[in-house]
Design a protein around this motif. Sequence first.
Motif, PDB file in Angstrom:
ATOM      1  N   GLY A  28      -4.859  -8.886   0.970  1.00 57.95           N
ATOM      2  CA  GLY A  28      -4.755  -8.068  -0.011  1.00 57.95           C
ATOM      3  C   GLY A  28      -3.004  -8.466  -0.419  1.00 57.95           C
ATOM      4  O   GLY A  28      -2.368  -8.693   0.430  1.00 57.95           O
ATOM      5  N   SER A  29      -2.687  -8.026  -1.724  1.00 48.19           N
ATOM      6  CA  SER A  29      -1.024  -8.432  -2.030  1.00 48.19           C
ATOM      7  C   SER A  29      -0.535  -7.347  -1.397  1.00 48.19           C
ATOM      8  O   SER A  29      -1.080  -6.052  -0.822  1.00 48.19           O
ATOM      9  N   PRO A  30       0.633  -7.656  -1.075  1.00 49.43           N
ATOM     10  CA  PRO A  30       1.700  -6.691  -0.318  1.00 49.43           C
ATOM     11  C   PRO A  30       1.689  -5.268  -1.042  1.00 49.43           C
ATOM     12  O   PRO A  30       1.557  -4.170  -0.209  1.00 49.43           O
ATOM     13  N   ASN A  31       1.791  -5.334  -2.201  1.00 46.09           N
ATOM     14  CA  ASN A  31       1.846  -3.810  -3.157  1.00 46.09           C
ATOM     15  C   ASN A  31       0.733  -3.145  -2.825  1.00 46.09           C
ATOM     16  O   ASN A  31       0.619  -1.905  -2.484  1.00 46.09           O
ATOM     17  N   ALA A  32      -0.463  -3.981  -3.091  1.00 46.69           N
ATOM     18  CA  ALA A  32      -1.882  -3.118  -3.180  1.00 46.69           C
ATOM     19  C   ALA A  32      -2.113  -2.667  -1.371  1.00 46.69           C
ATOM     20  O   ALA A  32      -2.698  -1.537  -1.427  1.00 46.69           O
ATOM     21  N   ARG A  33      -1.750  -3.454  -0.565  1.00 48.56           N
ATOM     22  CA  ARG A  33      -2.160  -2.890   0.626  1.00 48.56           C
ATOM     23  C   ARG A  33      -1.104  -1.703   1.202  1.00 48.56           C
ATOM     24  O   ARG A  33      -1.623  -0.961   2.018  1.00 48.56           O
ATOM     25  N   THR A  34       0.208  -1.786   0.853  1.00 51.98           N
ATOM     26  CA  THR A  34       1.172  -0.716   1.128  1.00 51.98           C
ATOM     27  C   THR A  34       0.484   0.456   0.470  1.00 51.98           C
ATOM     28  O   THR A  34       0.650   1.615   1.037  1.00 51.98           O
ATOM     29  N   VAL A  35       0.148   0.487  -0.826  1.00 51.43           N
ATOM     30  CA  VAL A  35      -0.340   1.578  -1.533  1.00 51.43           C
ATOM     31  C   VAL A  35      -1.528   2.336  -0.707  1.00 51.43           C
ATOM     32  O   VAL A  35      -1.640   3.354  -0.607  1.00 51.43           O
ATOM     33  N   ALA A  36      -2.575   1.124  -0.459  1.00 51.61           N
ATOM     34  CA  ALA A  36      -3.658   1.623   0.366  1.00 51.61           C
ATOM     35  C   ALA A  36      -3.267   2.507   1.680  1.00 51.61           C
ATOM     36  O   ALA A  36      -3.721   3.652   2.092  1.00 51.61           O
ATOM     37  N   SER A  37      -2.224   2.064   2.337  1.00 55.26           N
ATOM     38  CA  SER A  37      -1.381   2.516   3.451  1.00 55.26           C
ATOM     39  C   SER A  37      -1.254   4.264   3.167  1.00 55.26           C
ATOM     40  O   SER A  37      -1.373   5.153   3.729  1.00 55.26           O
ATOM     41  N   ASP A  57       4.012   7.938 -10.158  1.00 53.57           N
ATOM     42  CA  ASP A  57       3.435   7.260  -8.773  1.00 53.57           C
ATOM     43  C   ASP A  57       2.485   6.117  -8.817  1.00 53.57           C
ATOM     44  O   ASP A  57       1.482   6.460  -9.773  1.00 53.57           O
ATOM     45  N   ILE A  58       2.186   5.363  -8.107  1.00 53.47           N
ATOM     46  CA  ILE A  58       1.146   4.587  -7.935  1.00 53.47           C
ATOM     47  C   ILE A  58      -0.038   4.966  -6.972  1.00 53.47           C
ATOM     48  O   ILE A  58      -1.061   4.442  -7.217  1.00 53.47           O
ATOM     49  N   THR A  59       0.288   5.821  -6.164  1.00 55.27           N
ATOM     50  CA  THR A  59      -0.479   6.284  -5.162  1.00 55.27           C
ATOM     51  C   THR A  59      -1.044   7.449  -5.436  1.00 55.27           C
ATOM     52  O   THR A  59      -0.421   8.518  -5.944  1.00 55.27           O
ATOM     53  N   GLN A  60      -2.612   7.433  -5.695  1.00 55.86           N
ATOM     54  CA  GLN A  60      -3.436   8.583  -6.319  1.00 55.86           C
ATOM     55  C   GLN A  60      -3.379   9.755  -5.259  1.00 55.86           C
ATOM     56  O   GLN A  60      -3.106  10.903  -5.913  1.00 55.86           O
ATOM     57  N   ALA A  61      -3.242   9.526  -3.840  1.00 53.80           N
ATOM     58  CA  ALA A  61      -2.980  10.543  -3.046  1.00 53.80           C
ATOM     59  C   ALA A  61      -1.726  11.554  -3.295  1.00 53.80           C
ATOM     60  O   ALA A  61      -1.805  12.939  -3.376  1.00 53.80           O
ATOM     61  N   PHE A  62      -0.733  10.904  -3.609  1.00 54.48           N
ATOM     62  CA  PHE A  62       0.499  11.493  -4.203  1.00 54.48           C
ATOM     63  C   PHE A  62       0.486  12.298  -5.396  1.00 54.48           C
ATOM     64  O   PHE A  62       0.993  13.397  -5.624  1.00 54.48           O
ATOM     65  N   ILE A  63      -0.471  11.580  -6.512  1.00 59.53           N
ATOM     66  CA  ILE A  63      -0.415  12.416  -7.796  1.00 59.53           C
ATOM     67  C   ILE A  63      -1.279  13.674  -7.516  1.00 59.53           C
ATOM     68  O   ILE A  63      -0.904  14.470  -8.087  1.00 59.53           O
ATOM     69  N   GLU A  64      -2.304  13.484  -6.714  1.00 61.60           N
ATOM     70  CA  GLU A  64      -3.027  14.832  -6.429  1.00 61.60           C
ATOM     71  C   GLU A  64      -2.400  15.755  -5.895  1.00 61.60           C
ATOM     72  O   GLU A  64      -2.461  17.033  -6.087  1.00 61.60           O
ATOM     73  N   GLU A  93      18.029  -7.705   7.061  1.00 61.35           N
ATOM     74  CA  GLU A  93      17.481  -9.084   6.721  1.00 61.35           C
ATOM     75  C   GLU A  93      16.127  -9.290   6.907  1.00 61.35           C
ATOM     76  O   GLU A  93      15.533  -8.964   7.755  1.00 61.35           O
ATOM     77  N   GLY A  94      15.329 -10.066   5.859  1.00 66.99           N
ATOM     78  CA  GLY A  94      13.896 -10.622   6.031  1.00 66.99           C
ATOM     79  C   GLY A  94      13.105  -9.450   5.675  1.00 66.99           C
ATOM     80  O   GLY A  94      13.305  -8.539   5.048  1.00 66.99           O
ATOM     81  N   ALA A  95      11.850 -10.027   5.599  1.00 68.61           N
ATOM     82  CA  ALA A  95      10.609  -9.393   4.815  1.00 68.61           C
ATOM     83  C   ALA A  95       9.368  -9.511   5.634  1.00 68.61           C
ATOM     84  O   ALA A  95       9.268 -10.640   6.527  1.00 68.61           O
ATOM     85  N   GLY A  96       8.374  -8.498   5.646  1.00 73.47           N
ATOM     86  CA  GLY A  96       7.318  -8.570   6.672  1.00 73.47           C
ATOM     87  C   GLY A  96       6.634  -7.606   6.442  1.00 73.47           C
ATOM     88  O   GLY A  96       6.805  -6.663   5.774  1.00 73.47           O
ATOM     89  N   TRP A  97       5.490  -7.300   7.440  1.00 75.54           N
ATOM     90  CA  TRP A  97       4.691  -6.320   7.651  1.00 75.54           C
ATOM     91  C   TRP A  97       5.231  -5.339   8.806  1.00 75.54           C
ATOM     92  O   TRP A  97       5.394  -5.893   9.861  1.00 75.54           O
ATOM     93  N   GLU A  98       5.167  -4.167   8.535  1.00 77.55           N
ATOM     94  CA  GLU A  98       5.557  -3.069   9.611  1.00 77.55           C
ATOM     95  C   GLU A  98       4.387  -1.943   9.863  1.00 77.55           C
ATOM     96  O   GLU A  98       3.904  -1.719   8.889  1.00 77.55           O
ATOM     97  N   VAL A  99       4.210  -1.772  11.139  1.00 80.85           N
ATOM     98  CA  VAL A  99       3.323  -0.918  11.659  1.00 80.85           C
ATOM     99  C   VAL A  99       4.002   0.366  11.566  1.00 80.85           C
ATOM    100  O   VAL A  99       4.927   0.726  12.658  1.00 80.85           O
ATOM    101  N   GLY A 100       3.306   1.340  10.943  1.00 79.64           N
ATOM    102  CA  GLY A 100       3.904   2.945  11.012  1.00 79.64           C
ATOM    103  C   GLY A 100       3.393   3.561  12.417  1.00 79.64           C
ATOM    104  O   GLY A 100       2.526   3.048  12.815  1.00 79.64           O
ATOM    105  N   SER A 107       1.181   5.908  12.191  1.00 77.07           N
ATOM    106  CA  SER A 107      -0.032   6.044  11.940  1.00 77.07           C
ATOM    107  C   SER A 107      -0.973   5.043  12.231  1.00 77.07           C
ATOM    108  O   SER A 107      -2.181   4.927  12.094  1.00 77.07           O
ATOM    109  N   GLY A 108      -0.195   3.681  12.511  1.00 81.03           N
ATOM    110  CA  GLY A 108      -0.901   2.607  12.510  1.00 81.03           C
ATOM    111  C   GLY A 108      -1.423   1.973  11.086  1.00 81.03           C
ATOM    112  O   GLY A 108      -1.899   0.921  11.324  1.00 81.03           O
ATOM    113  N   ASN A 109      -0.729   2.481  10.180  1.00 84.27           N
ATOM    114  CA  ASN A 109      -1.006   1.508   8.924  1.00 84.27           C
ATOM    115  C   ASN A 109      -0.057   0.817   8.796  1.00 84.27           C
ATOM    116  O   ASN A 109       1.262   0.925   9.419  1.00 84.27           O
ATOM    117  N   ARG A 110      -0.114  -0.416   7.931  1.00 84.71           N
ATOM    118  CA  ARG A 110       0.968  -1.450   7.657  1.00 84.71           C
ATOM    119  C   ARG A 110       1.445  -1.267   6.514  1.00 84.71           C
ATOM    120  O   ARG A 110       1.029  -0.947   5.381  1.00 84.71           O
TER     121      ARG A 110
END
Length: 207
Positions: free
Chosen positions: A11-20, A79-86, A151-158, A160-163
């Motif tokens: 998935g796109s970085p934005n969409a996957r991050t929002v899902a997390s 916000d783009i995250t529905q859970a935050f909106i709710e 510096e740099g960009a990539g995926w980070e695991v929080g 909670s285990g989400n990326r």
Amino acid sequence: MKRQPIPHPGGSPNARTVASYEQIADDYARETAGAGVLSGGLTRLAETVPAGHVLEIGSGPGWDADALEEAGLTVRRTDITQAFIEFQRARGKVVDRLDAINDDVGGPYDAVVTLHVLQHVEQDDLPAVLTKVAGALRPGGRFLVSIPLGEGAGWEVGESGNRYYRALRSEAEFIAALAQAGLKSEWTERSVHDEETGWLCVLAQLR
């Protein structure tokens, strides 16, 4: 500190991050309640545009918007995250769904606020987002923004285990990106002094 890339989770970085964030919104809200990191920027903005109309991109639980409204500003919470909106709507707040990358952000506003958000925007998308912010401001309007330094960009695991996708930038690099969009830095604050890490908060003015 250079970020070590984690294999792309799909998935796109934005969409996957929002899902997390959709999965951890309540925990995030509880953990950030009353947080004072870089709170000086909110105070500075309230002094600079008293009683102004503000767009907040990425309101999350709404704690920063609460502070601005208590200072006398009018805030359009988004916000783009529905859970935050709710979460905010359950608190009795009016919140719009807004994707800063793909949606029209409206305006003109006296200020735009984007705290703890732009690190999730891919490098190639950042110039367009900053240009969109500049275009939403009244002449002389302000932009309050924070980014993690590094510096740099990539995926980070929080925890909670989400990326989460995070793009790190230096202060000079980010100030230059603001200038390219027509935004001149007039005040900065760091969470960690004398280090190229931690958080940077910038208050910029539309030139």
